[in-house]
Write an enzyme that holds these catalytic residues in place. Structure first.
Site, mmCIF file in Angstrom:
data_model
loop_
_atom_site.group_PDB
_atom_site.id
_atom_site.type_symbol
_atom_site.label_atom_id
_atom_site.label_comp_id
_atom_site.label_asym_id
_atom_site.label_seq_id
_atom_site.Cartn_x
_atom_site.Cartn_y
_atom_site.Cartn_z
ATOM 1 N N GLU A 195 12.471 -9.739 1.585
ATOM 2 C CA GLU A 195 11.668 -8.582 2.023
ATOM 3 C C GLU A 195 12.505 -7.314 1.856
ATOM 4 O O GLU A 195 13.669 -7.278 2.272
ATOM 5 C CB GLU A 195 11.294 -8.790 3.500
ATOM 6 C CG GLU A 195 10.501 -7.651 4.119
ATOM 7 C CD GLU A 195 10.176 -7.928 5.604
ATOM 8 O OE1 GLU A 195 10.513 -9.024 6.117
ATOM 9 O OE2 GLU A 195 9.611 -7.025 6.236
ATOM 10 N N ARG A 223 5.514 11.895 -3.419
ATOM 11 C CA ARG A 223 5.412 12.506 -2.084
ATOM 12 C C ARG A 223 6.583 11.996 -1.246
ATOM 13 O O ARG A 223 7.146 10.954 -1.535
ATOM 14 C CB ARG A 223 4.096 12.095 -1.393
ATOM 15 C CG ARG A 223 2.820 12.484 -2.112
ATOM 16 C CD ARG A 223 2.530 13.965 -2.034
ATOM 17 N NE ARG A 223 2.320 14.408 -0.656
ATOM 18 C CZ ARG A 223 1.143 14.365 -0.031
ATOM 19 N NH1 ARG A 223 0.069 13.922 -0.655
ATOM 20 N NH2 ARG A 223 1.032 14.781 1.213
ATOM 21 N N PRO A 283 0.793 -1.219 0.000
ATOM 22 C CA PRO A 283 0.000 0.000 0.000
ATOM 23 C C PRO A 283 0.830 1.275 0.000
ATOM 24 O O PRO A 283 1.848 1.368 0.679
ATOM 25 C CB PRO A 283 -0.823 -0.105 1.291
ATOM 26 C CG PRO A 283 -0.169 -1.146 2.106
ATOM 27 C CD PRO A 283 0.517 -2.077 1.152
ATOM 28 N N ASN A 284 0.358 2.209 -0.805
ATOM 29 C CA ASN A 284 0.904 3.564 -0.931
ATOM 30 C C ASN A 284 2.188 3.636 -1.744
ATOM 31 O O ASN A 284 2.658 4.728 -2.060
ATOM 32 C CB ASN A 284 1.102 4.225 0.449
ATOM 33 C CG ASN A 284 -0.218 4.393 1.172
ATOM 34 O OD1 ASN A 284 -1.133 4.986 0.618
ATOM 35 N ND2 ASN A 284 -0.336 3.852 2.363
ATOM 36 N N TYR A 309 11.527 8.383 0.904
ATOM 37 C CA TYR A 309 11.440 7.268 -0.046
ATOM 38 C C TYR A 309 12.166 7.509 -1.367
ATOM 39 O O TYR A 309 12.177 6.622 -2.226
ATOM 40 C CB TYR A 309 9.962 6.931 -0.311
ATOM 41 C CG TYR A 309 9.232 6.510 0.950
ATOM 42 C CD1 TYR A 309 9.585 5.332 1.608
ATOM 43 C CD2 TYR A 309 8.209 7.285 1.504
ATOM 44 C CE1 TYR A 309 8.951 4.946 2.777
ATOM 45 C CE2 TYR A 309 7.561 6.911 2.672
ATOM 46 C CZ TYR A 309 7.939 5.742 3.302
ATOM 47 O OH TYR A 309 7.318 5.348 4.458
ATOM 48 N N HIS A 346 12.584 -3.052 2.372
ATOM 49 C CA HIS A 346 12.038 -1.771 2.830
ATOM 50 C C HIS A 346 12.959 -0.672 2.329
ATOM 51 O O HIS A 346 14.188 -0.764 2.516
ATOM 52 C CB HIS A 346 11.937 -1.709 4.359
ATOM 53 C CG HIS A 346 10.967 -2.715 4.881
ATOM 54 N ND1 HIS A 346 9.611 -2.534 4.784
ATOM 55 C CD2 HIS A 346 11.168 -3.924 5.433
ATOM 56 C CE1 HIS A 346 9.010 -3.601 5.275
ATOM 57 N NE2 HIS A 346 9.917 -4.463 5.680
ATOM 58 N N ALA A 401 3.039 -0.984 4.858
ATOM 59 C CA ALA A 401 2.526 -1.018 6.235
ATOM 60 C C ALA A 401 1.973 -2.392 6.619
ATOM 61 O O ALA A 401 1.900 -2.715 7.811
ATOM 62 C CB ALA A 401 1.453 0.054 6.407
ATOM 63 N N ASN A 420 7.892 -5.849 -0.905
ATOM 64 C CA ASN A 420 7.856 -4.741 0.044
ATOM 65 C C ASN A 420 6.390 -4.622 0.456
ATOM 66 O O ASN A 420 5.579 -4.055 -0.274
ATOM 67 C CB ASN A 420 8.331 -3.430 -0.577
ATOM 68 C CG ASN A 420 8.310 -2.291 0.446
ATOM 69 O OD1 ASN A 420 7.710 -2.414 1.508
ATOM 70 N ND2 ASN A 420 8.970 -1.191 0.115
ATOM 71 N N ARG A 453 12.972 4.279 12.604
ATOM 72 C CA ARG A 453 11.712 5.022 12.578
ATOM 73 C C ARG A 453 10.867 4.676 13.812
ATOM 74 O O ARG A 453 11.376 4.157 14.790
ATOM 75 C CB ARG A 453 10.988 4.725 11.252
ATOM 76 C CG ARG A 453 11.840 5.144 10.037
ATOM 77 C CD ARG A 453 11.120 4.928 8.734
ATOM 78 N NE ARG A 453 9.960 5.806 8.627
ATOM 79 C CZ ARG A 453 9.065 5.695 7.632
ATOM 80 N NH1 ARG A 453 9.196 4.761 6.685
ATOM 81 N NH2 ARG A 453 8.035 6.523 7.585
HETATM 82 O O1 CA2 Z 1 10.402 1.664 3.912
HETATM 83 C C1 CA2 Z 1 9.538 1.006 3.325
HETATM 84 O O2 CA2 Z 1 9.712 0.564 2.183
HETATM 85 C C2 CA2 Z 1 8.168 0.789 3.962
HETATM 86 O O3 CA2 Z 1 7.753 -0.545 3.656
HETATM 87 C C3 CA2 Z 1 7.230 1.800 3.320
HETATM 88 C C4 CA2 Z 1 5.836 1.830 3.940
HETATM 89 C C5 CA2 Z 1 5.918 1.921 5.457
HETATM 90 O O4 CA2 Z 1 4.607 1.801 6.003
HETATM 91 C C6 CA2 Z 1 6.810 0.853 6.046
HETATM 92 O O5 CA2 Z 1 6.857 1.029 7.445
HETATM 93 C C7 CA2 Z 1 8.202 0.938 5.474
HETATM 94 C C8 CA2 Z 1 5.049 3.036 3.428
HETATM 95 C C9 CA2 Z 1 5.014 3.179 1.965
HETATM 96 C C10 CA2 Z 1 4.499 4.553 1.645
HETATM 97 O O6 CA2 Z 1 5.042 4.923 0.427
HETATM 98 C C11 CA2 Z 1 4.963 6.232 0.073
HETATM 99 C C12 CA2 Z 1 5.791 6.640 -0.926
HETATM 100 C C13 CA2 Z 1 5.779 7.947 -1.325
HETATM 101 C C14 CA2 Z 1 4.895 8.848 -0.738
HETATM 102 C C15 CA2 Z 1 4.064 8.433 0.267
HETATM 103 C C16 CA2 Z 1 4.088 7.112 0.681
#
Ligand code: CA2
Length: 145
Positions: free
Chosen positions: A99, A19, A11-12, A24, A101, A78, A75, A108
């Site tokens: 996996e 963003r 997700p996301n 990221y 991240h 969340a 990946n 974090r």
């Molecule tokens: O660090 C990672 O790759 C995470 O899996 C990313 C997740 C986060 O919930 C994990 O704790 C760590 C969130 C992905 C959100 O991705 C975005 C990318 C750009 C803008 C907003 C969100």
């Protein structure tokens, strides 16, 4: 055709590059998937890249991978920190699971420090930015011989 690898993004992650570049990075998901497909080709692997914001879709893809893929790079976003369903599906997959991240989840918030998926993963990469996906692909190629 080479061995098929499923690259699953949770997700996301469709917002990559749009963003929060300070966390990221600047690359979009299409950039990352394109670079991974190019490297997979060099490594003799056949990459299938997919992203979904829905937990059940990941469960379905992981079930499909039981027949269709030699390995999974995931990946889970969340869902890493919440999803027993994704862990259970991965436990029914026999090949290597890596996996990834993008951020260093251990630097974090404490709720990101635990990953259910890590209980199944053969390797975990965190904090290497989007380069982590390429490192995971190289590791997958060596695991699959
Ligand atoms: O660090 C990672 O790759 C995470 O899996 C990313 C997740 C986060 O919930 C994990 O704790 C760590 C969130 C992905 C959100 O991705 C975005 C990318 C750009 C803008 C907003 C969100």
């Amino acid at each position: 055709m080479g061995k098929t690898i499923y690259l699953l993004n949770g997700p996301n992650l469709n917002l990559l590059g749009k963003r929060q570049p300070e966390i990221y990075g600047a690359a979009t998901l299409a950039d990352v998937e394109g670079e991974c497909a190019r490297l997979a080709g060099e490594l003799g692997l056949d990459l299938r890249a997919m992203q979904s914001n829905h937990e059940g879709q990941h469960v379905d893809w992981i079930h499909e991978a039981r027949e269709a893929a030699a390995g999974i790079i995931i990946n889970p976003g969340a869902y890493s920190h919440t999803s027993v369903a994704i862990l259970d599906a991965l436990n029914a997959f026999e090949g290597p699971v890596l996996e990834v991240h993008i951020s260093n989840i251990h630097k974090r918030e404490s709720f990101r420090h635990h990953s259910y998926v890590s209980l199944r993963a053969d390797g975990v990469i965190a904090g290497f930015g989007t380069e982590g996906y390429l490192l995971a692909l190289r590791r997958m190629a060596s695991l699959l011989g």
